[in-house]
Design a protein around this motif. Structure first.
Motif, PDB file in Angstrom:
ATOM      1  N   THR A 170      43.254  38.521  39.012  1.00  0.00           N
ATOM      2  CA  THR A 170      43.724  39.804  38.476  1.00  0.00           C
ATOM      3  C   THR A 170      43.904  40.874  39.543  1.00  0.00           C
ATOM      4  O   THR A 170      44.428  41.953  39.247  1.00  0.00           O
ATOM      5  CB  THR A 170      42.736  40.347  37.424  1.00  0.00           C
ATOM      6  N   ARG A 171      43.433  40.583  40.757  1.00  0.00           N
ATOM      7  CA  ARG A 171      43.455  41.570  41.846  1.00  0.00           C
ATOM      8  C   ARG A 171      42.690  42.835  41.473  1.00  0.00           C
ATOM      9  O   ARG A 171      43.057  43.946  41.835  1.00  0.00           O
ATOM     10  CB  ARG A 171      44.880  41.911  42.257  1.00  0.00           C
ATOM     11  N   LYS A 172      41.615  42.636  40.707  1.00  0.00           N
ATOM     12  CA  LYS A 172      40.716  43.734  40.353  1.00  0.00           C
ATOM     13  C   LYS A 172      39.389  43.494  41.053  1.00  0.00           C
ATOM     14  O   LYS A 172      39.032  42.363  41.373  1.00  0.00           O
ATOM     15  CB  LYS A 172      40.475  43.776  38.844  1.00  0.00           C
ATOM     16  N   SER A 173      38.664  44.570  41.253  1.00  0.00           N
ATOM     17  CA  SER A 173      37.347  44.432  41.866  1.00  0.00           C
ATOM     18  C   SER A 173      36.359  43.914  40.820  1.00  0.00           C
ATOM     19  O   SER A 173      36.590  44.064  39.616  1.00  0.00           O
ATOM     20  CB  SER A 173      36.873  45.781  42.409  1.00  0.00           C
ATOM     21  N   PRO A 174      35.259  43.332  41.261  1.00  0.00           N
ATOM     22  CA  PRO A 174      34.232  42.906  40.304  1.00  0.00           C
ATOM     23  C   PRO A 174      33.751  44.072  39.432  1.00  0.00           C
ATOM     24  O   PRO A 174      33.492  43.888  38.248  1.00  0.00           O
ATOM     25  CB  PRO A 174      33.111  42.373  41.192  1.00  0.00           C
ATOM     26  N   ALA A 175      33.661  45.255  40.005  1.00  0.00           N
ATOM     27  CA  ALA A 175      33.226  46.424  39.229  1.00  0.00           C
ATOM     28  C   ALA A 175      34.220  46.729  38.110  1.00  0.00           C
ATOM     29  O   ALA A 175      33.824  47.084  36.993  1.00  0.00           O
ATOM     30  CB  ALA A 175      33.063  47.639  40.139  1.00  0.00           C
ATOM     31  N   GLU A 176      35.516  46.583  38.381  1.00  0.00           N
ATOM     32  CA  GLU A 176      36.530  46.814  37.352  1.00  0.00           C
ATOM     33  C   GLU A 176      36.426  45.767  36.241  1.00  0.00           C
ATOM     34  O   GLU A 176      36.565  46.085  35.059  1.00  0.00           O
ATOM     35  CB  GLU A 176      37.937  46.790  37.961  1.00  0.00           C
ATOM     36  N   ILE A 177      36.172  44.526  36.617  1.00  0.00           N
ATOM     37  CA  ILE A 177      36.039  43.457  35.636  1.00  0.00           C
ATOM     38  C   ILE A 177      34.811  43.688  34.757  1.00  0.00           C
ATOM     39  O   ILE A 177      34.887  43.619  33.531  1.00  0.00           O
ATOM     40  CB  ILE A 177      35.964  42.083  36.336  1.00  0.00           C
ATOM     41  N   ILE A 178      33.684  43.991  35.382  1.00  0.00           N
ATOM     42  CA  ILE A 178      32.454  44.241  34.628  1.00  0.00           C
ATOM     43  C   ILE A 178      32.619  45.469  33.742  1.00  0.00           C
ATOM     44  O   ILE A 178      32.226  45.460  32.575  1.00  0.00           O
ATOM     45  CB  ILE A 178      31.251  44.395  35.582  1.00  0.00           C
ATOM     46  N   GLY A 179      33.236  46.513  34.261  1.00  0.00           N
ATOM     47  CA  GLY A 179      33.470  47.717  33.469  1.00  0.00           C
ATOM     48  C   GLY A 179      34.325  47.430  32.250  1.00  0.00           C
ATOM     49  O   GLY A 179      34.054  47.927  31.151  1.00  0.00           O
ATOM     50  N   LEU A 237      49.151  52.602  49.822  1.00  0.00           N
ATOM     51  CA  LEU A 237      48.204  52.288  48.753  1.00  0.00           C
ATOM     52  C   LEU A 237      48.797  52.473  47.368  1.00  0.00           C
ATOM     53  O   LEU A 237      48.345  51.851  46.408  1.00  0.00           O
ATOM     54  CB  LEU A 237      46.936  53.134  48.914  1.00  0.00           C
ATOM     55  N   THR A 238      49.807  53.301  47.244  1.00  0.00           N
ATOM     56  CA  THR A 238      50.460  53.505  45.951  1.00  0.00           C
ATOM     57  C   THR A 238      51.346  52.314  45.606  1.00  0.00           C
ATOM     58  O   THR A 238      51.424  51.916  44.447  1.00  0.00           O
ATOM     59  CB  THR A 238      51.307  54.791  45.980  1.00  0.00           C
ATOM     60  N   LYS A 239      51.965  51.726  46.612  1.00  0.00           N
ATOM     61  CA  LYS A 239      52.920  50.650  46.367  1.00  0.00           C
ATOM     62  C   LYS A 239      52.341  49.250  46.498  1.00  0.00           C
ATOM     63  O   LYS A 239      53.001  48.282  46.151  1.00  0.00           O
ATOM     64  CB  LYS A 239      54.114  50.790  47.307  1.00  0.00           C
ATOM     65  N   THR A 240      51.129  49.118  46.993  1.00  0.00           N
ATOM     66  CA  THR A 240      50.530  47.796  47.159  1.00  0.00           C
ATOM     67  C   THR A 240      49.141  47.766  46.548  1.00  0.00           C
ATOM     68  O   THR A 240      48.479  48.798  46.414  1.00  0.00           O
ATOM     69  CB  THR A 240      50.418  47.412  48.648  1.00  0.00           C
ATOM     70  N   THR A 241      48.715  46.576  46.184  1.00  0.00           N
ATOM     71  CA  THR A 241      47.368  46.385  45.661  1.00  0.00           C
ATOM     72  C   THR A 241      46.549  45.703  46.745  1.00  0.00           C
ATOM     73  O   THR A 241      46.933  44.632  47.217  1.00  0.00           O
ATOM     74  CB  THR A 241      47.400  45.496  44.405  1.00  0.00           C
ATOM     75  N   PRO A 242      45.415  46.301  47.138  1.00  0.00           N
ATOM     76  CA  PRO A 242      44.582  45.648  48.145  1.00  0.00           C
ATOM     77  C   PRO A 242      44.103  44.291  47.631  1.00  0.00           C
ATOM     78  O   PRO A 242      43.821  44.133  46.447  1.00  0.00           O
ATOM     79  CB  PRO A 242      43.403  46.612  48.321  1.00  0.00           C
ATOM     80  N   LYS A 243      44.054  43.295  48.501  1.00  0.00           N
ATOM     81  CA  LYS A 243      43.605  41.971  48.113  1.00  0.00           C
ATOM     82  C   LYS A 243      42.086  41.918  48.107  1.00  0.00           C
ATOM     83  O   LYS A 243      41.423  42.520  48.938  1.00  0.00           O
ATOM     84  CB  LYS A 243      44.150  40.926  49.071  1.00  0.00           C
ATOM     85  N   VAL A 244      41.567  41.149  47.158  1.00  0.00           N
ATOM     86  CA  VAL A 244      40.130  40.910  47.102  1.00  0.00           C
ATOM     87  C   VAL A 244      39.856  39.777  48.067  1.00  0.00           C
ATOM     88  O   VAL A 244      40.412  38.689  47.936  1.00  0.00           O
ATOM     89  CB  VAL A 244      39.697  40.525  45.674  1.00  0.00           C
ATOM     90  N   GLY A 245      39.009  40.034  49.043  1.00  0.00           N
ATOM     91  CA  GLY A 245      38.744  39.031  50.057  1.00  0.00           C
ATOM     92  C   GLY A 245      37.515  38.197  49.756  1.00  0.00           C
ATOM     93  O   GLY A 245      36.722  38.497  48.890  1.00  0.00           O
ATOM     94  N   ALA A 246      37.392  37.120  50.486  1.00  0.00           N
ATOM     95  CA  ALA A 246      36.250  36.221  50.324  1.00  0.00           C
ATOM     96  C   ALA A 246      35.531  36.072  51.661  1.00  0.00           C
ATOM     97  O   ALA A 246      35.164  34.997  52.069  1.00  0.00           O
ATOM     98  CB  ALA A 246      36.735  34.871  49.829  1.00  0.00           C
ATOM     99  N   ASN A 247      35.333  37.189  52.342  1.00  0.00           N
ATOM    100  CA  ASN A 247      34.746  37.134  53.681  1.00  0.00           C
ATOM    101  C   ASN A 247      33.223  37.154  53.680  1.00  0.00           C
ATOM    102  O   ASN A 247      32.596  37.179  54.710  1.00  0.00           O
ATOM    103  CB  ASN A 247      35.286  38.277  54.547  1.00  0.00           C
ATOM    104  N   GLY A 248      32.609  37.184  52.487  1.00  0.00           N
ATOM    105  CA  GLY A 248      31.161  37.128  52.405  1.00  0.00           C
ATOM    106  C   GLY A 248      30.473  38.464  52.539  1.00  0.00           C
ATOM    107  O   GLY A 248      29.249  38.531  52.525  1.00  0.00           O
TER     108      GLY A 248
END
Length: 73
Positions: free
Chosen positions: A53-62, A13-24
């Motif tokens: 951006t590989r950011k979560s929606p919460a990060e974008i809204i924040g 988790l330190t070396k990779t960024t989790p992908k934002v998925g579109a699984n609904g």
């Protein structure tokens, strides 16, 4: 989880960024976003920005909220 497993997970988790998925099933899914009163344009914007951006929606809204506060709106 033992210490070795923890270290391996921490390393991953330190070396990779989790992908934002579109699984609904995430926040960006239209079904869940509608619960928050978001319109289609806002949902599409958050989804596109999340992928780019590989950011979560919460990060974008924040970030948007912090920008507004800094400007004084």
């Amino acid at each position: 989880m033992n210490e070795e497993e923890y270290d391996a997970l921490d390393e991953l988790l330190t070396k990779t960024t989790p992908k934002v998925g579109a699984n609904g099933t995430g926040f960006v899914s239209k079904r869940n976003a509608k619960l928050f009163g978001l319109d289609d344009l806002s949902i599409d914007y958050l989804y596109t920005k999340s992928l780019a951006t590989r950011k979560s929606p919460a990060e974008i809204i924040g970030g948007m909220v912090r920008e507004k506060i800094a400007v004084g709106d």
